[in-house]
Write a protein that holds these residues in place. Structure first.
Motif, PDB file in Angstrom:
ATOM      1  N   GLU A 264       0.366  -3.706   4.477  1.00  0.00           N
ATOM      2  CA  GLU A 264      -0.472  -2.613   4.555  1.00  0.00           C
ATOM      3  C   GLU A 264       0.194  -1.415   4.869  1.00  0.00           C
ATOM      4  O   GLU A 264      -0.076  -0.368   4.045  1.00  0.00           O
ATOM      5  CB  GLU A 264      -1.604  -2.733   5.724  1.00  0.00           C
ATOM      6  CG  GLU A 264      -2.549  -3.782   5.532  1.00  0.00           C
ATOM      7  CD  GLU A 264      -3.470  -3.655   4.552  1.00  0.00           C
ATOM      8  OE1 GLU A 264      -3.718  -2.410   4.338  1.00  0.00           O
ATOM      9  OE2 GLU A 264      -4.075  -4.741   4.115  1.00  0.00           O
ATOM     10  N   ARG A 291      -5.012   1.291  -4.939  1.00  0.00           N
ATOM     11  CA  ARG A 291      -5.337   0.265  -3.913  1.00  0.00           C
ATOM     12  C   ARG A 291      -6.697  -0.338  -4.329  1.00  0.00           C
ATOM     13  O   ARG A 291      -7.033  -1.571  -4.267  1.00  0.00           O
ATOM     14  CB  ARG A 291      -5.327   1.023  -2.556  1.00  0.00           C
ATOM     15  CG  ARG A 291      -5.813   0.036  -1.417  1.00  0.00           C
ATOM     16  CD  ARG A 291      -6.118   0.663  -0.083  1.00  0.00           C
ATOM     17  NE  ARG A 291      -6.605   0.048   0.792  1.00  0.00           N
ATOM     18  CZ  ARG A 291      -5.800  -0.835   1.609  1.00  0.00           C
ATOM     19  NH1 ARG A 291      -4.448  -0.580   1.724  1.00  0.00           N
ATOM     20  NH2 ARG A 291      -6.140  -1.835   2.577  1.00  0.00           N
ATOM     21  N   TYR A 398      -6.363  -6.735   7.438  1.00  0.00           N
ATOM     22  CA  TYR A 398      -5.107  -6.569   6.501  1.00  0.00           C
ATOM     23  C   TYR A 398      -5.803  -7.068   4.846  1.00  0.00           C
ATOM     24  O   TYR A 398      -5.137  -8.244   4.687  1.00  0.00           O
ATOM     25  CB  TYR A 398      -4.004  -7.177   6.711  1.00  0.00           C
ATOM     26  CG  TYR A 398      -3.427  -7.083   8.138  1.00  0.00           C
ATOM     27  CD1 TYR A 398      -3.468  -5.804   8.714  1.00  0.00           C
ATOM     28  CD2 TYR A 398      -3.229  -8.014   9.024  1.00  0.00           C
ATOM     29  CE1 TYR A 398      -2.951  -5.402  10.024  1.00  0.00           C
ATOM     30  CE2 TYR A 398      -2.678  -7.597  10.595  1.00  0.00           C
ATOM     31  CZ  TYR A 398      -2.536  -6.362  10.870  1.00  0.00           C
ATOM     32  OH  TYR A 398      -2.231  -6.147  12.036  1.00  0.00           O
ATOM     33  N   LEU A 400      -5.070  -6.824   1.979  1.00  0.00           N
ATOM     34  CA  LEU A 400      -4.076  -6.891   0.903  1.00  0.00           C
ATOM     35  C   LEU A 400      -3.788  -8.261   0.774  1.00  0.00           C
ATOM     36  O   LEU A 400      -3.435  -8.752  -0.093  1.00  0.00           O
ATOM     37  CB  LEU A 400      -3.075  -5.624   0.871  1.00  0.00           C
ATOM     38  CG  LEU A 400      -3.572  -4.374   0.883  1.00  0.00           C
ATOM     39  CD1 LEU A 400      -2.220  -3.394   1.075  1.00  0.00           C
ATOM     40  CD2 LEU A 400      -3.987  -3.931  -0.463  1.00  0.00           C
TER      41      LEU A 400
END
Length: 504
Positions: A264, A291, A398, A400
């Motif tokens: 992140e 993103r 988180y 990602l």
């Protein structure tokens, strides 16, 4: 399709990797009493080490250590070490032991690697640089669980878990892996691979080299090993540099989950880079758009993989390519090829492998050591529900990568309970620990440096670097970080207080 997926997993692993009851620290003494340290006899290194170190010439030797320090009269193993000797006797002050991280990384060629990447002459003059294969790795009692490219377990980061069912499915794989490692432990070495035992090995090597003290430079997991050595042998530790800090002397579930925090914090650097090159790669015109596109694309690959790349592999591959800024173009190329559905381009960008599936893979040794040390160092939760809750939390916290690093690992089913408690950081000793930490590090976020700073207290100083990537000293390009760390290693000048190196 399965073969293509395994090749991608192996590529990601290569980037990520370059961490029985009854014993205790009292039962397993720091140094085995009554053992006379052998004298090191330097000679030629194995051919593959010579090739990897070229054009630098290294010397190699072995040091014998007990497999079990609680029973020093039992079996022994020979650890292979390497040396790039100081060529300036007047300036030589001792040895500088090196560790590249892992746990599971071979360090025999590391003295040459650092020298070719710009290790300052003051450090090379001041120290004999000592590399090594630590216990279980390469030529130091090599172990292997028998992992192959076609197997279900090919990376130290579990697959991304989209839901509870995915965690349950991974639990079955993790249990099988633990059983596989136990079956392949024919020499009984697996349970003795711990950070504490490796720190004891370092002290045996120090004694074998005839040194009263040793300095140390460790990266990534090498910071856990260095922190353990400085804690177990404070008066034998000289100048200690820990770069890219795990945050303790071991890796635990919280440490694994910090990988997701690191992603992140590091991804915005890549997103900014990619947005500035939108006309070339088409990943997004702004960092925020990059993103959003990443998250949407990962979900798309979950449903419709391209050339063996699913969403889980894409997330891990992205994580691995955030280790260094020079890897950004490769990541952008692969993302672009996947977005275009160009399977040929996707396969072309992955490393080629000709090894038969039934032959243990090139990552078998490193991944096996990673599991052994990580699982032996500390007791891991066993209940699948614990991991389900962590995955659900980190999937939101988180997004990602979090639903991967919080997922269940073979440590939940490991055949051996820890033989002793993990090494506690010892703040009672000389002020000799310099913690070097990039502020945006995908594998070891800045929080790890702050954690060790608090634990070492006045024994340490924290050198924070306004940069991204994994590894700051020599491996990075910040002049302040290079100068401050070199000054400490060469002159012994520790910063008087914590310091920030601004972007260079």
């Amino acid at each position: 399709m399965k073969r293509q997926r395994s090749i991608g997993r192996r590529s990601a692993l290569a980037l990520v990797l370059g961490l029985s009851l009854g014993g205790s620290l009292l039962a397993a003494p720091a140094v085995a009493d009554g053992l006379r340290a052998p004298q090191v006899k330097w000679g030629a290194c194995p051919e593959d080490v010579v090739a990897e170190a070229a054009p630098i010439e290294l010397q190699c030797a072995t040091v014998s250590v007990p497999v079990d320090y609680a029973d020093p009269g039992s079996a022994r193993i020979d650890l292979m070490i390497s040396r790039l000797a100081s060529t300036n006797p007047e300036k030589r002050r001792g040895t500088l032991m090196l560790n590249p991280g892992g746990p599971g990384g071979s360090g025999l060629a590391l003295p040459a690697l650092l020298a070719t990447q710009g290790l300052p002459d003051g450090v090379r003059d001041g120290y004999d640089l000592i590399g090594m294969d630590t216990r279980g790795i390469g030529r130091s009692g090599r172990i292997g669980c028998g992992f192959t490219p076609e197997g279900p377990y090919t990376a130290n980061i579990p697959p991304y878990a989209a839901d509870d069912a995915a965690v349950t499915a991974q639990a079955k794989v993790a249990e099988q892996v633990a059983q596989q490692c136990a079956r392949n432990d024919r020499k009984g070495l697996l349970r003795h691979l711990t950070t504490a035992n490796t720190a004891r090995d370092l002290d045996r090597i120090r004694a074998a080299l005839g040194e009263e003290k040793t300095s140390y430079l460790g990266y990534s997991y090498g910071t856990a090993l260095g922190a353990a050595y400085a804690s177990m042998f404070p008066e034998r530790s000289d100048r200690i540099v820990l770069d890219s800090n795990v945050g303790d002397t071991h890796l635990d579930p919280d440490g694994m989950r910090r990988y997701a925090l690191g992603m992140e914090q590091s991804f915005p650097d890549f997103a900014k880079w990619a947005a500035a090159r939108h006309d070339s790669y088409g990943l997004g015109r702004t960092p925020a758009q990059v993103r959003r596109n990443y998250l949407a694309f990962a979900k798309r690959l979950d449903k419709s993989p391209v050339a063996g790349f699913d969403g889980s592999l894409f997330r891990t591959y992205t994580f691995a390519n955030l280790f260094k800024k020079k890897q950004y173009p490769k990541l952008a190329q692969q993302w672009q090829a996947l977005a275009d559905g160009d399977g040929t381009a996707v396969r072309r960008l992955l490393p080629k492998s000709t090894a038969p599936a039934e032959v243990p893979s090139s990552f078998d040794n490193s991944l096996s050591v990673f599991l052994a040390v990580t699982c032996n160092d500390i007791e891991w939760p066993e209940k699948v529900g614990t991991y389900r809750r962590a995955v659900a939390q980190d999937r939101k916290r988180y997004p990602l990568l979090g639903a991967a690093t919080a997922n269940i690992t073979p440590c939940a089913y490991w055949p051996h309970a820890p033989a002793e408690p993990p090494v506690a950081v010892n703040d009672d000793g000389p002020r000799n620990v310099l913690l070097v930490q990039n502020q945006r590090d995908v594998a070891t976020p800045h929080r790890g440096g702050k954690m060790l700073r608090q634990k070492f207290a006045d024994r340490s100083r924290l050198l924070s670097v306004d940069d991204t990537g994994h590894g700051a000293y020599v491996l990075g390009d910040n002049p302040c970080a290079l100068n401050t760390t070199t000054r400490y290693l060469v002159e012994g000048k520790m910063p008087g207080k914590d310091k920030l190196c601004r972007a260079g």
